[in-house]
Design an enzyme around this catalytic site. Structure first.
Site, PDB file in Angstrom:
ATOM      1  N   ILE A 174      59.191  38.612  74.861  1.00 55.77           N
ATOM      2  CA  ILE A 174      58.478  39.823  75.286  1.00 55.77           C
ATOM      3  C   ILE A 174      59.437  41.018  75.186  1.00 55.77           C
ATOM      4  O   ILE A 174      59.177  42.077  75.743  1.00 55.77           O
ATOM      5  CB  ILE A 174      57.890  39.708  76.710  1.00 55.77           C
ATOM      6  CG1 ILE A 174      58.961  39.329  77.734  1.00 55.77           C
ATOM      7  CG2 ILE A 174      56.737  38.747  76.748  1.00 55.77           C
ATOM      8  CD1 ILE A 174      58.444  39.384  79.165  1.00 55.77           C
ATOM      9  N   GLY A 234      68.380  36.107  71.918  1.00 57.72           N
ATOM     10  CA  GLY A 234      69.581  36.915  71.762  1.00 57.72           C
ATOM     11  C   GLY A 234      69.423  38.148  70.905  1.00 57.72           C
ATOM     12  O   GLY A 234      70.426  38.732  70.489  1.00 57.72           O
ATOM     13  N   THR A 279      64.745  36.745  74.991  1.00 55.56           N
ATOM     14  CA  THR A 279      63.762  35.925  74.312  1.00 55.56           C
ATOM     15  C   THR A 279      63.913  34.515  74.878  1.00 55.56           C
ATOM     16  O   THR A 279      64.689  34.294  75.798  1.00 55.56           O
ATOM     17  CB  THR A 279      64.054  36.003  72.797  1.00 55.56           C
ATOM     18  OG1 THR A 279      64.146  37.386  72.445  1.00 55.56           O
ATOM     19  CG2 THR A 279      63.019  35.363  71.942  1.00 55.56           C
ATOM     20  N   SER A 311      61.684  41.305  63.315  1.00 52.93           N
ATOM     21  CA  SER A 311      62.271  40.489  64.377  1.00 52.93           C
ATOM     22  C   SER A 311      63.486  39.748  63.856  1.00 52.93           C
ATOM     23  O   SER A 311      63.617  39.497  62.652  1.00 52.93           O
ATOM     24  CB  SER A 311      61.237  39.475  64.883  1.00 52.93           C
ATOM     25  OG  SER A 311      61.815  38.578  65.805  1.00 52.93           O
ATOM     26  N   ASP A 357      60.661  47.426  68.952  1.00 48.81           N
ATOM     27  CA  ASP A 357      61.289  46.770  67.810  1.00 48.81           C
ATOM     28  C   ASP A 357      60.966  47.471  66.495  1.00 48.81           C
ATOM     29  O   ASP A 357      61.567  47.164  65.460  1.00 48.81           O
ATOM     30  CB  ASP A 357      60.848  45.300  67.725  1.00 48.81           C
ATOM     31  CG  ASP A 357      61.691  44.413  68.623  1.00 48.81           C
ATOM     32  OD1 ASP A 357      62.576  44.934  69.311  1.00 48.81           O
ATOM     33  OD2 ASP A 357      61.460  43.191  68.640  1.00 48.81           O
ATOM     34  N   GLU A 368      57.410  45.160  72.803  1.00 51.95           N
ATOM     35  CA  GLU A 368      57.839  44.920  71.431  1.00 51.95           C
ATOM     36  C   GLU A 368      57.648  46.129  70.524  1.00 51.95           C
ATOM     37  O   GLU A 368      58.187  46.155  69.409  1.00 51.95           O
ATOM     38  CB  GLU A 368      57.075  43.725  70.841  1.00 51.95           C
ATOM     39  CG  GLU A 368      57.345  42.399  71.510  1.00 51.95           C
ATOM     40  CD  GLU A 368      58.728  41.829  71.224  1.00 51.95           C
ATOM     41  OE1 GLU A 368      59.504  42.487  70.504  1.00 51.95           O
ATOM     42  OE2 GLU A 368      59.012  40.723  71.714  1.00 51.95           O
TER      43      GLU A 368
END
Length: 572
Positions: free
Chosen positions: A397, A469, A378, A449, A420, A417
């Site tokens: 991204i 991170g 990130t 996130s 995620d 993403e």
């Protein structure tokens, strides 16, 4: 006697008026003497910091500069963010009564997305959520930049995007960070002809100093500059994006782009000790909640007086409990996140009471593991202008170079993403973290996130924090905040050795130099398992404004190549 009495009253009134005038003349200079802060930019790349400072010097405010920095990073850090990604912008609007706003420019799942999107024969196919167009959610950064400029900026979007357009067209020299990230994703970049053409040199990682030019990205930035939101989400560019994604196996539609909007949310705001206010990211970030819970628990523990190993033990224990609650958090537009309960004093007192000062708590004793899986590449930057406006922004991204898929003819490198989300509802991810029902793939949803841009504001100071991170973001921000609360200089905030606990796996992950041998022995005696990750991680960009003097201190993480820049001091 009457005339004398009236004269006496006039004299008294005159003396009172004179006294008030003297008092006013004393107070007004004192108010005027409080200097404005020096405009400051701290970003992870020198060229992005220069772009932001140039906009501030041209009369732009912190929000214009944020547009310039974010767009410049899209060019020079394609491994960390870009027009094909998303992010969070935490804003402070200066003045005598500052206000705060959180712009959620997180990506959204395509409308055709379903919980079983990445299941084949009942088995999760992780590669589909990591590489290629099916891994890409609908980007939010272009909408975020247009929103910042139109709603909060002083300059036109064309002015704020001009530095990035120039960098994309004229090129920039490849550096060591670019090389390391490209090496990590070399195979995926080679698999996509357009990405290989743009980001590699004859199929190999470019040499340091190689000038990387992106004329197609420059043209897409120009479309955004001239037409704003519509320049990306409708018209010719949108058509190219949808056709390019679907031709390669994706599921985007024109409706996906046309319906995308940023969401203005109320930041998570929590009162801390000493009249400080924590202003941080609300859901769909899980990071702000984790930091708030951790700080409120630590306030009940003697962390400040503890030596290194004991402090790490207490920090690990509060993080263990905060990450345990992550499973309850999801996109607030679709999931009812129980924030009042998670931050209730009696609930946090109970969590704190369960912490032993001498013994680690086995994570298995706390119940179901939290869902957790994010890429680490990130980016983050912090900006302060002379009016006290500030921006802390974390953009992503996901994995380095995202999905490693660039839509032909646009220069837009897409995110991955979608990974995620809990892509395997019945199982666990690559990090052995069980799925969260609050974070399932669903049409139009924003994935959970850890990105956590954060301010701590008080009458005397404003501090800005943030870092890339992945799942370690909240712990890194927490450790920097503890350095701040310990009154350490800003360089110590970003340089201190890092460690992390995320409930599951039940171990303290740490940088090679985070602990000495005695500290490691003490932590093992407490019952902790230590995991040296073998490298330094994170890339914090921080700012500290001392309001009474106007002094501004800033620091860029020594782990990266970032740079903090300030406007010239005002002449007396």
């Amino acid at each position: 006697m009457l005339s004398l009495g009236m004269h006496s009253r006039r004299s008294a009134n005159s003396r009172l008026a004179h006294a008030l005038l003297v008092l006013l003349l004393c107070v007004v200079p004192a108010l005027q003497a409080q200097p404005a802060p020096r405009a400051t930019v701290a970003s992870p790349h020198p060229l992005a910091s220069e772009a932001g400072l140039s906009i501030l010097l041209a009369g732009g405010n912190a929000f214009d500069a944020a547009v310039a920095v974010a767009a410049a990073l899209a060019v020079v850090e394609p491994y960390g963010s870009g027009l094909g990604g998303g992010g969070f912008f935490l804003l402070r609007q200066g003045g005598s009564s500052p206000s705060y706003l959180f712009i959620d420019a997180r990506e959204r799942a395509p409308l055709k997305a379903r919980p079983d999107l990445y299941l084949k024969g009942g088995q999760a196919q992780r590669r589909l959520s990591l590489d290629g167009p099916l891994a890409a959610a609908i980007p939010g950064i272009p909408a975020g930049l247009a929103e910042l400029s139109s709603r909060h900026g002083r300059l036109s979007l064309e002015q704020s995007l001009a530095p990035a357009i120039r960098l994309a067209r004229e090129g920039f020299p490849v550096d060591r960070v670019y090389q390391s990230r490209a090496q990590m994703r070399l195979a995926a970049l080679r698999d996509d002809a357009e990405s290989a053409r743009l980001f590699l040199d004859a199929g190999e990682v470019p040499a340091q100093g190689f000038v990387l030019r992106q004329p197609e990205l420059a043209a897409s930035l120009e479309q955004l500059a001239s037409a704003g939101h519509a320049g990306f989400y409708s018209g010719e560019l949108a058509t190219r994006l949808v056709e390019g994604v679907n031709r390669a196996g994706g599921i985007w539609s024109m409706e996906d782009l046309a319906s995308y909007q940023v969401v203005e949310r109320i930041p998570l705001q929590v009162s801390l000790a000493d009249d400080r206010q924590l202003i941080t990211a609300p859901p769909p970030s899980a990071g702000g909640v984790a930091i708030a819970q951790s700080l409120l628990m630590l306030q009940q523990l003697p962390w400040r007086e503890a030596e290194r190993a004991q402090r790490a033990h207490l920090v690990a224990e509060v993080l263990r409990r905060a990450y345990h609650d992550r499973r309850l958090i999801g996109d607030p537009d679709y999931v009812d996140t129980p924030l009042p309960r998670l931050l209730a004093p009696d609930y946090l007192e109970g969590l704190t009471a369960s912490i032993s000062s001498r013994k680690a708590t086995p994570s298995t004793s706390l119940g179901t593991p939290a869902a957790l899986h994010e890429g680490e590449d990130t980016t983050h930057f912090s900006i302060l202008d002379g009016d006290g406006n500030a921006v802390a922004a974390t953009l992503s991204i996901n994995l380095p170079f995202g999905a490693a898929f660039t839509v032909p003819g646009t220069g837009v490198l897409l995110n991955d993403e979608m990974d995620d989300f809990a892509v395997d509802p019945a199982g666990s991810n690559a990090y052995d973290l069980e799925a969260s029902q609050a974070n399932l793939v669903g049409p139009g949803r924003r994935p959970l996130s850890s990105m956590t841009p954060t301010f701590i504001d008080s009458a005397d100071q404003l501090a800005s924090f943030g870092t890339p991170g992945g799942s370690r973001i909240p712990s890194m921000v927490l450790l920097a905040i503890l350095e701040y609360l310990d009154e350490q200089p800003v360089q110590a905030w970003v340089a201190a050795g890092r460690y992390h606990h995320q409930f599951h796996p039940d171990r303290i992950q740490h940088e090679p130099d985070a602990f000495d041998e005695d500290a490691m022995a003490t932590l093992r005696e407490r019952g902790h398992t230590l995991d040296n990750v073998g490298r330094r991680y994170g890339n914090q960009q921080v700012i500290l404004w001392h309001k009474s003097s106007g002094q501004v201190d800033a620091a860029s993480d020594p782990r990266g190549i970032g740079q903090s820049l300030q406007a010239p001091a005002a002449k007396p």
